[in-house]
Motif scaffolding. Structure first.
Motif, PDB file in Angstrom:
ATOM      1  N   LEU A 142       0.833  -1.303   0.006  1.00  0.00           N
ATOM      2  CA  LEU A 142      -0.048   0.138  -0.043  1.00  0.00           C
ATOM      3  C   LEU A 142       0.819   1.405  -0.169  1.00  0.00           C
ATOM      4  CD1 LEU A 142      -2.687  -1.082   2.590  1.00  0.00           C
ATOM      5  CD2 LEU A 142      -3.154  -0.998  -0.036  1.00  0.00           C
ATOM      6  N   VAL A 143       1.977   1.207   0.819  1.00  0.00           N
ATOM      7  CA  VAL A 143       2.737   2.297   0.765  1.00  0.00           C
ATOM      8  C   VAL A 143       3.710   2.591  -0.552  1.00  0.00           C
ATOM      9  CG1 VAL A 143       5.074   3.349   1.855  1.00  0.00           C
ATOM     10  CG2 VAL A 143       3.021   2.224   3.411  1.00  0.00           C
ATOM     11  N   ASP A 144       4.294   1.467  -0.984  1.00  0.00           N
ATOM     12  CA  ASP A 144       5.267   1.430  -2.233  1.00  0.00           C
ATOM     13  C   ASP A 144       4.507   1.258  -3.431  1.00  0.00           C
ATOM     14  OD1 ASP A 144       7.358   2.215  -0.284  1.00  0.00           O
ATOM     15  OD2 ASP A 144       7.754   0.128  -0.093  1.00  0.00           O
ATOM     16  N   GLY A 145       3.372   0.748  -3.598  1.00  0.00           N
ATOM     17  CA  GLY A 145       2.893   0.551  -4.556  1.00  0.00           C
ATOM     18  C   GLY A 145       3.007  -0.894  -5.080  1.00  0.00           C
ATOM     19  N   GLN A 146       3.927  -1.598  -4.533  1.00  0.00           N
ATOM     20  CA  GLN A 146       4.327  -2.726  -5.045  1.00  0.00           C
ATOM     21  C   GLN A 146       3.145  -3.884  -5.107  1.00  0.00           C
ATOM     22  OE1 GLN A 146       7.121  -3.225  -6.649  1.00  0.00           O
ATOM     23  NE2 GLN A 146       7.727  -1.056  -6.159  1.00  0.00           N
ATOM     24  N   ARG A 147       3.263  -4.938  -5.886  1.00  0.00           N
ATOM     25  CA  ARG A 147       2.210  -6.006  -5.699  1.00  0.00           C
ATOM     26  C   ARG A 147       2.383  -6.868  -4.621  1.00  0.00           C
ATOM     27  NH1 ARG A 147       0.327 -10.479 -10.122  1.00  0.00           N
ATOM     28  NH2 ARG A 147      -1.828 -10.496  -9.429  1.00  0.00           N
ATOM     29  N   LEU A 148       1.223  -6.896  -3.877  1.00  0.00           N
ATOM     30  CA  LEU A 148       1.230  -7.982  -2.728  1.00  0.00           C
ATOM     31  C   LEU A 148       1.457  -9.428  -3.298  1.00  0.00           C
ATOM     32  CD1 LEU A 148       0.841  -8.841   0.262  1.00  0.00           C
ATOM     33  CD2 LEU A 148      -1.586  -9.034  -0.392  1.00  0.00           C
ATOM     34  N   PRO A 155      -1.198 -14.003  -5.791  1.00  0.00           N
ATOM     35  CA  PRO A 155      -2.093 -13.036  -5.684  1.00  0.00           C
ATOM     36  C   PRO A 155      -3.480 -13.039  -6.151  1.00  0.00           C
ATOM     37  CG  PRO A 155       0.236 -12.283  -6.348  1.00  0.00           C
ATOM     38  CD  PRO A 155       0.009 -13.710  -6.319  1.00  0.00           C
ATOM     39  N   ASN A 156      -3.591 -13.376  -7.490  1.00  0.00           N
ATOM     40  CA  ASN A 156      -5.012 -13.437  -8.150  1.00  0.00           C
ATOM     41  C   ASN A 156      -5.949 -14.479  -7.187  1.00  0.00           C
ATOM     42  OD1 ASN A 156      -4.451 -11.835 -10.113  1.00  0.00           O
ATOM     43  ND2 ASN A 156      -3.420 -13.163 -11.340  1.00  0.00           N
ATOM     44  N   SER A 157      -5.302 -15.527  -6.703  1.00  0.00           N
ATOM     45  CA  SER A 157      -5.910 -16.674  -6.017  1.00  0.00           C
ATOM     46  C   SER A 157      -6.656 -15.930  -4.797  1.00  0.00           C
ATOM     47  CB  SER A 157      -5.251 -17.851  -5.390  1.00  0.00           C
ATOM     48  OG  SER A 157      -4.561 -18.393  -6.750  1.00  0.00           O
ATOM     49  N   ALA A 199      -4.173  -4.320  -2.866  1.00  0.00           N
ATOM     50  CA  ALA A 199      -2.890  -4.655  -2.628  1.00  0.00           C
ATOM     51  C   ALA A 199      -2.433  -5.793  -3.505  1.00  0.00           C
ATOM     52  CB  ALA A 199      -2.535  -4.832  -1.208  1.00  0.00           C
ATOM     53  N   ALA A 200      -3.202  -6.835  -3.787  1.00  0.00           N
ATOM     54  CA  ALA A 200      -2.645  -8.075  -4.411  1.00  0.00           C
ATOM     55  C   ALA A 200      -2.861  -7.665  -6.053  1.00  0.00           C
ATOM     56  CB  ALA A 200      -3.493  -9.200  -4.185  1.00  0.00           C
ATOM     57  N   SER A 201      -3.378  -6.397  -6.359  1.00  0.00           N
ATOM     58  CA  SER A 201      -3.454  -6.143  -7.647  1.00  0.00           C
ATOM     59  C   SER A 201      -4.474  -7.053  -8.601  1.00  0.00           C
ATOM     60  CB  SER A 201      -2.052  -5.827  -8.379  1.00  0.00           C
ATOM     61  OG  SER A 201      -2.260  -5.168  -9.608  1.00  0.00           O
ATOM     62  N   SER A 202      -5.419  -7.564  -7.823  1.00  0.00           N
ATOM     63  CA  SER A 202      -6.275  -8.682  -8.721  1.00  0.00           C
ATOM     64  C   SER A 202      -7.281  -7.983  -9.468  1.00  0.00           C
ATOM     65  CB  SER A 202      -6.682  -9.530  -7.586  1.00  0.00           C
ATOM     66  OG  SER A 202      -7.583 -10.692  -8.229  1.00  0.00           O
ATOM     67  N   LYS A 264       0.603   2.325 -10.934  1.00  0.00           N
ATOM     68  CA  LYS A 264       1.535   1.480 -10.575  1.00  0.00           C
ATOM     69  C   LYS A 264       1.160   0.169  -9.539  1.00  0.00           C
ATOM     70  CE  LYS A 264       5.920   1.336  -7.860  1.00  0.00           C
ATOM     71  NZ  LYS A 264       6.649   2.308  -6.756  1.00  0.00           N
ATOM     72  N   VAL A 265       0.032   0.482  -8.698  1.00  0.00           N
ATOM     73  CA  VAL A 265      -0.501  -0.538  -7.969  1.00  0.00           C
ATOM     74  C   VAL A 265      -1.336  -1.632  -9.102  1.00  0.00           C
ATOM     75  CG1 VAL A 265      -2.153  -1.521  -6.258  1.00  0.00           C
ATOM     76  CG2 VAL A 265      -0.679   0.432  -5.803  1.00  0.00           C
TER      77      VAL A 265
END
Length: 410
Positions: A142-148, A155-157, A199-202, A264-265
């Motif tokens: 959430l802070v850096d925009g990197q994918r969980l 992440p998609n699951s 956060a998982a960018s799903s 980015k997220v």
């Protein structure tokens, strides 16, 4: 404790157990607790609590259920798997038959409302545990925009499962017989699930949720909007757009940073997941799968359960193509028919005048679930699966008959 509450508790444990592969390292035995609990509930607990309703398996299987078992757990791919000596596929097919029969036996004594309550109860356990296991990853995302990207889960699951949990919790929060504290708990878990999906960018889960909840909201409130109020609504919308435009001009830098953060997220400009990547390379894999399906008679018979990855050496991130490849054309058409039939009958029932508040909200929640499930499986491979709580719930949903839904009105 009421008999039905014991069934709800066992179902909640089953859904929770099916979430285990997303918390610990996956092994062939990871799903064993969920399957064993399901079988125990269907063949031990239900007969003990409801002996009269559980005399015979055959008596609870109507023609619709028989067709489901014949075509979805298709005889053709099972025969092919036997010929090819793919005993894993044969074993999985036998396991799926047991799961479907177990789910049907449970639906004889429990309504889909009870099953949805169990899914929501499972959310109260699984979502907090997942967050505790991955709190630092979620914060960094959430802070850096990197994918969980939690281990061992995909992440998609997580996005797919939490989409089901979110809708179940949202529905529970509307229950009039629930005290305010429990409503608040369900709302908090619902919000946490939504944040985790982001956060998982799903993106498939977000799309499915947006369309599903948007459709449910439209069906819920569309009849309350009279023609006289439409000009006011349009005017209010225009004022909102105007205010947003003014704020954008005044504080362009803030909105620019927000835009870049969302991009980015969601990886919209990513080389591997962006707009130019062909749905993260999915289009290329879909074409390979279609080419294999079109070769020979397998387009009709299928290749057998869980053969797509071993045969193709790649993941077909499309549930409909997976079903077509593994179970053949009849399996695919039946699944699509069931989804369309469910949507049609649920929308029809939700429009009945004089329907109670709770029953109407249940229909709308199921509509949102079916839509989220159907859309998500365009980009993921969970259309016919027992490996996660949301797919397992949707197996119960697919087994519903019209009479099962009519009983909800009583």
């Amino acid at each position: 404790m009421k008999k039905i509450n014991l069934i709800i508790l066992m179902l909640a444990l089953i859904f929770t157990a099916s979430f285990l592969p997303y918390l610990i390292k996956i092994t062939p035995l990871t799903l064993a607790p969920a399957i064993l609990l399901l079988l125990a509930t269907a063949f031990i607990l239900v007969p003990m609590l409801y002996p009269k309703q559980s005399i015979s398996i055959i008596s609870i299987l109507g023609m619709k259920r028989l067709f489901f078992l014949i075509f979805i757990v298709s005889i053709f791919p099972t025969i092919i798997a036997v010929v090819q000596q793919n005993w894993y596929s044969v074993g999985y097919a036998a396991g799926m038959i047991l799961v479907l029969i177990s789910a049907q036996k449970i639906l004889v004594v429990a309504s889909i409302r009870d099953v949805l309550k169990s899914l929501a109860a499972s959310a109260l356990i699984c979502v907090p545990i997942f967050v505790i296991f991955n709190v630092s990853l979620i914060i960094n995302s959430l802070v850096d925009g990197q994918r969980l990207d939690p281990t061992p889960a995909n992440p998609n699951s997580i996005g797919f499962i939490f989409a089901g949990y979110l809708i179940a919790c949202a529905w529970m929060a509307t229950q009039t017989n629930l005290n305010k504290i429990w409503k608040l708990v369900y709302i908090i878990v619902m919000i946490v699930a939504g944040v985790s999906i982001f956060a998982a960018s799903s993106r498939a889960s977000m799309l499915g949720l947006t369309v599903g909840l948007g459709t449910a909201a439209y069906l819920r409130y569309s009849k309350r909007i009279s023609l006289k109020r439409i000009p006011r609504i349009v005017g209010l919308g225009f004022v909102c757009i105007l205010c947003a435009s003014i704020l954008l001009v005044i504080n362009h830098a803030f909105y620019s940073r927000t835009e870049q953060y969302v991009i980015k997220v969601l990886a919209l400009n990513s080389q591997f997941r962006g707009f130019g990547s062909g749905f993260s390379g999915r289009l290329q894999n879909w074409q390979i799968a279609l080419n294999h399906i079109a070769s020979g008679i397998s387009w009709f018979t299928g290749h057998g359960y869980r053969t797509s990855f071993n045969n193709l050496g790649l993941l077909i991130d499309n549930g409909y193509l997976v079903v077509w490849y593994e179970l053949g054309l009849m399996g695919l058409l039946f699944i699509i028919f069931q989804i369309i039939w469910l949507m049609r009958i649920l929308i029809k029932f939700s429009a009945i005048n004089g329907l109670s508040y709770s029953v109407k909200n249940l229909h709308l929640a199921l509509i949102a679930i079916v839509i989220a499930y159907a859309i998500n499986n365009i980009f993921d491979r969970y259309l016919l699966s027992v490996g996660n709580p949301f797919s397992l719930f949707c197996l119960f949903l697919i087994l519903l008959s019209k009479n099962d839904l009519i009983k909800l009105h009583e």
